[in-house]
Design a protein around this motif. Sequence first.
Motif, PDB file in Angstrom:
ATOM      1  N   SER A   1       0.824  -1.205   0.000  1.00  0.00           N
ATOM      2  CA  SER A   1       0.000   0.000   0.000  1.00  0.00           C
ATOM      3  C   SER A   1       0.861   1.257   0.000  1.00  0.00           C
ATOM      4  O   SER A   1       1.956   1.292   0.564  1.00  0.00           O
ATOM      5  CB  SER A   1      -0.919   0.019   1.227  1.00  0.00           C
ATOM      6  N   ILE A   2       0.327   2.284  -0.675  1.00  0.00           N
ATOM      7  CA  ILE A   2       0.976   3.597  -0.660  1.00  0.00           C
ATOM      8  C   ILE A   2       0.453   4.340   0.565  1.00  0.00           C
ATOM      9  O   ILE A   2      -0.659   4.876   0.577  1.00  0.00           O
ATOM     10  CB  ILE A   2       0.666   4.384  -1.944  1.00  0.00           C
ATOM     11  N   THR A   3       1.243   4.351   1.612  1.00  0.00           N
ATOM     12  CA  THR A   3       0.833   5.015   2.849  1.00  0.00           C
ATOM     13  C   THR A   3       1.217   6.485   2.835  1.00  0.00           C
ATOM     14  O   THR A   3       0.422   7.369   3.164  1.00  0.00           O
ATOM     15  CB  THR A   3       1.479   4.321   4.066  1.00  0.00           C
ATOM     16  N   THR A   4       2.462   6.759   2.436  1.00  0.00           N
ATOM     17  CA  THR A   4       2.940   8.142   2.383  1.00  0.00           C
ATOM     18  C   THR A   4       3.154   8.535   0.924  1.00  0.00           C
ATOM     19  O   THR A   4       3.828   7.827   0.169  1.00  0.00           O
ATOM     20  CB  THR A   4       4.251   8.302   3.165  1.00  0.00           C
ATOM     21  N   LEU A   5       2.587   9.653   0.534  1.00  0.00           N
ATOM     22  CA  LEU A   5       2.612  10.106  -0.855  1.00  0.00           C
ATOM     23  C   LEU A   5       3.059  11.559  -0.899  1.00  0.00           C
ATOM     24  O   LEU A   5       2.672  12.366  -0.039  1.00  0.00           O
ATOM     25  CB  LEU A   5       1.221   9.965  -1.461  1.00  0.00           C
ATOM     26  N   ALA A   6       3.873  11.890  -1.882  1.00  0.00           N
ATOM     27  CA  ALA A   6       4.315  13.271  -2.079  1.00  0.00           C
ATOM     28  C   ALA A   6       3.888  13.754  -3.459  1.00  0.00           C
ATOM     29  O   ALA A   6       3.798  12.968  -4.407  1.00  0.00           O
ATOM     30  CB  ALA A   6       5.833  13.378  -1.940  1.00  0.00           C
ATOM     31  N   VAL A   7       3.629  15.048  -3.562  1.00  0.00           N
ATOM     32  CA  VAL A   7       3.422  15.732  -4.839  1.00  0.00           C
ATOM     33  C   VAL A   7       4.630  16.622  -5.057  1.00  0.00           C
ATOM     34  O   VAL A   7       4.986  17.419  -4.188  1.00  0.00           O
ATOM     35  CB  VAL A   7       2.126  16.558  -4.837  1.00  0.00           C
ATOM     36  N   TYR A   8       5.271  16.484  -6.228  1.00  0.00           N
ATOM     37  CA  TYR A   8       6.484  17.257  -6.496  1.00  0.00           C
ATOM     38  C   TYR A   8       6.348  18.058  -7.779  1.00  0.00           C
ATOM     39  O   TYR A   8       5.852  17.565  -8.797  1.00  0.00           O
ATOM     40  CB  TYR A   8       7.710  16.347  -6.616  1.00  0.00           C
ATOM     41  N   THR A   9       6.819  19.303  -7.723  1.00  0.00           N
ATOM     42  CA  THR A   9       6.933  20.135  -8.922  1.00  0.00           C
ATOM     43  C   THR A   9       8.201  20.952  -8.839  1.00  0.00           C
ATOM     44  O   THR A   9       8.838  21.060  -7.775  1.00  0.00           O
ATOM     45  CB  THR A   9       5.717  21.065  -9.086  1.00  0.00           C
ATOM     46  N   THR A  10       8.578  21.540  -9.959  1.00  0.00           N
ATOM     47  CA  THR A  10       9.708  22.467 -10.018  1.00  0.00           C
ATOM     48  C   THR A  10       9.199  23.814 -10.508  1.00  0.00           C
ATOM     49  O   THR A  10       8.426  23.891 -11.464  1.00  0.00           O
ATOM     50  CB  THR A  10      10.796  21.958 -10.982  1.00  0.00           C
ATOM     51  N   ILE A  11       9.629  24.871  -9.843  1.00  0.00           N
ATOM     52  CA  ILE A  11       9.306  26.234 -10.257  1.00  0.00           C
ATOM     53  C   ILE A  11      10.568  26.871 -10.816  1.00  0.00           C
ATOM     54  O   ILE A  11      11.644  26.786 -10.215  1.00  0.00           O
ATOM     55  CB  ILE A  11       8.758  27.051  -9.071  1.00  0.00           C
ATOM     56  N   TYR A  12      10.432  27.502 -11.974  1.00  0.00           N
ATOM     57  CA  TYR A  12      11.573  28.096 -12.666  1.00  0.00           C
ATOM     58  C   TYR A  12      11.104  29.390 -13.323  1.00  0.00           C
ATOM     59  O   TYR A  12       9.897  29.633 -13.473  1.00  0.00           O
ATOM     60  CB  TYR A  12      12.125  27.125 -13.715  1.00  0.00           C
ATOM     61  N   PRO A  13      12.017  30.265 -13.711  1.00  0.00           N
ATOM     62  CA  PRO A  13      11.605  31.539 -14.309  1.00  0.00           C
ATOM     63  C   PRO A  13      10.740  31.327 -15.542  1.00  0.00           C
ATOM     64  O   PRO A  13      11.032  30.497 -16.403  1.00  0.00           O
ATOM     65  CB  PRO A  13      12.946  32.189 -14.683  1.00  0.00           C
ATOM     66  N   GLY A  14       9.633  32.091 -15.601  1.00  0.00           N
ATOM     67  CA  GLY A  14       8.724  32.004 -16.734  1.00  0.00           C
ATOM     68  C   GLY A  14       7.388  31.387 -16.411  1.00  0.00           C
ATOM     69  O   GLY A  14       6.436  31.525 -17.188  1.00  0.00           O
ATOM     70  N   VAL A  15       7.295  30.681 -15.273  1.00  0.00           N
ATOM     71  CA  VAL A  15       6.016  30.044 -14.932  1.00  0.00           C
ATOM     72  C   VAL A  15       5.243  30.827 -13.867  1.00  0.00           C
ATOM     73  O   VAL A  15       4.144  30.423 -13.482  1.00  0.00           O
ATOM     74  CB  VAL A  15       6.208  28.585 -14.454  1.00  0.00           C
ATOM     75  N   GLU A  16       5.803  31.941 -13.420  1.00  0.00           N
ATOM     76  CA  GLU A  16       5.173  32.662 -12.314  1.00  0.00           C
ATOM     77  C   GLU A  16       3.719  33.009 -12.596  1.00  0.00           C
ATOM     78  O   GLU A  16       2.868  32.949 -11.690  1.00  0.00           O
ATOM     79  CB  GLU A  16       5.967  33.937 -11.991  1.00  0.00           C
ATOM     80  N   GLN A  17       3.409  33.376 -13.834  1.00  0.00           N
ATOM     81  CA  GLN A  17       2.042  33.803 -14.162  1.00  0.00           C
ATOM     82  C   GLN A  17       1.031  32.666 -14.053  1.00  0.00           C
ATOM     83  O   GLN A  17      -0.176  32.909 -13.991  1.00  0.00           O
ATOM     84  CB  GLN A  17       2.021  34.371 -15.573  1.00  0.00           C
TER      85      GLN A  17
END
Length: 312
Positions: A6-22
Motif C-alpha cells: 500500500s501507498i501510505t505516504t505520498l508526495a506531490v512534487y513540482t519544479t518552479i523556474y523563471p517564466g512560470v510565475e504567471q
Amino acid sequence: MTKRPSITTLAVYTTIYPGVEQYLADWYRSVQEQTDTDYALWIGLDAVTVDSAVQAMGGEPMAVTWVSADPGETPAQVRQRALIRLVDTCDGVVLVDSDDILHPARVASARKFLGTSDLVGCALRLVDRQGADLHTLFALPPQTRAEDILPRNNVFGFSNSAYRSDVLRRCLPIPPDVALVDWYLATRAWLSGAKLAFDGEVRMDYRQHGANMARVMPPFTAQQVVSDCELVRHHFRVVRTHFPEGAIDVLSAEVEQAASDVEAFYRNVVVHPSRLHQYVQLLNNMELVPVWWSCIAHPSLKHLWIEQRNNR
C-alpha cells in the motif's frame, strides 16, 4: 494483477523556474482542491526564490518542503536533488508541472494506480496560455498499452506521471546533462521491467505556450523538427550510456534499434532541406495521436529515411 504494498505516504512534487510565475496561482489552487489531501508537497526551485514563488502562488502556502538549486546547477541536477530525498521519505511520488492544472482526483487516481503498478501516467487535456480548451487530448492511442510507446516516444511526463519510490530510486541518479528528464526516468523504469499503467481519464490540463519543450500539436515546422531531433538524439545517447543494472536484454535491443532509426532519420532527412520539407508537409497532413516526440522519425513516414539509407 500483482498487488503492490500500500501507498501510505505520498508526495506531490513540482519544479518552479523563471517564466512560470504567471501560472502558479492557478496551479496552486488546483493543488489545494485535491480530493485526496493526505500528501506532502515538495517544490524544487530553479533560479527562483521562496519569497517570489510564494508571492506568485498567491500568498503563504500550505506546508511545503522547498528544495533550492545551487547556482549553476542544470535542470536535471535540480530534479535529482529533490527526488533523491523524496524516495527515502515516502512510498510514492506524484509529478506535476507548475504551469499546468491538476484535476481534483489527480492525486487520488495516482494513489489507486500505484497500488498495482510501479509507474502510471494519465491523460491530459491541452489548453492554451489562458487555460482555454484546445479540444485535443493527450492519451494513449486506441488499443495501445503504455509499454508499446516506449522507448521510441513517451507518455510519462513530469506533468502526468507518478512513481512508486522503490522503482524511482532504481532509476536514479539523473546524469547532469539530461535534457529530457521525464523520458529518461521512464525509459530506465521500463528497461528494468517496471509495471506500467496509464489512466485514460483526463487528470491534468496541459498548458501549451512558448516555453513548452515538447510540442505535441501540429503544425510542426522544419525548425521544430530539427531542434527536436537533436534532443531525441541526445536522449538516446544518454540512455545507451547509462543502461540500468539488470536491464532486460530484449528491451535494451529495442532502445538500440530506436536510436539507430533516429540517426538514420537525421542523416537522410534532417540535414537535407528538400527531404525535410517533404517530411514536415506529410507529417502535418497526418492525423497524429499526440504523444511526446512522435514528430521524429515517425513510423508512417519510414520510407523517407529507410529507403535513402539503404541506397547509400
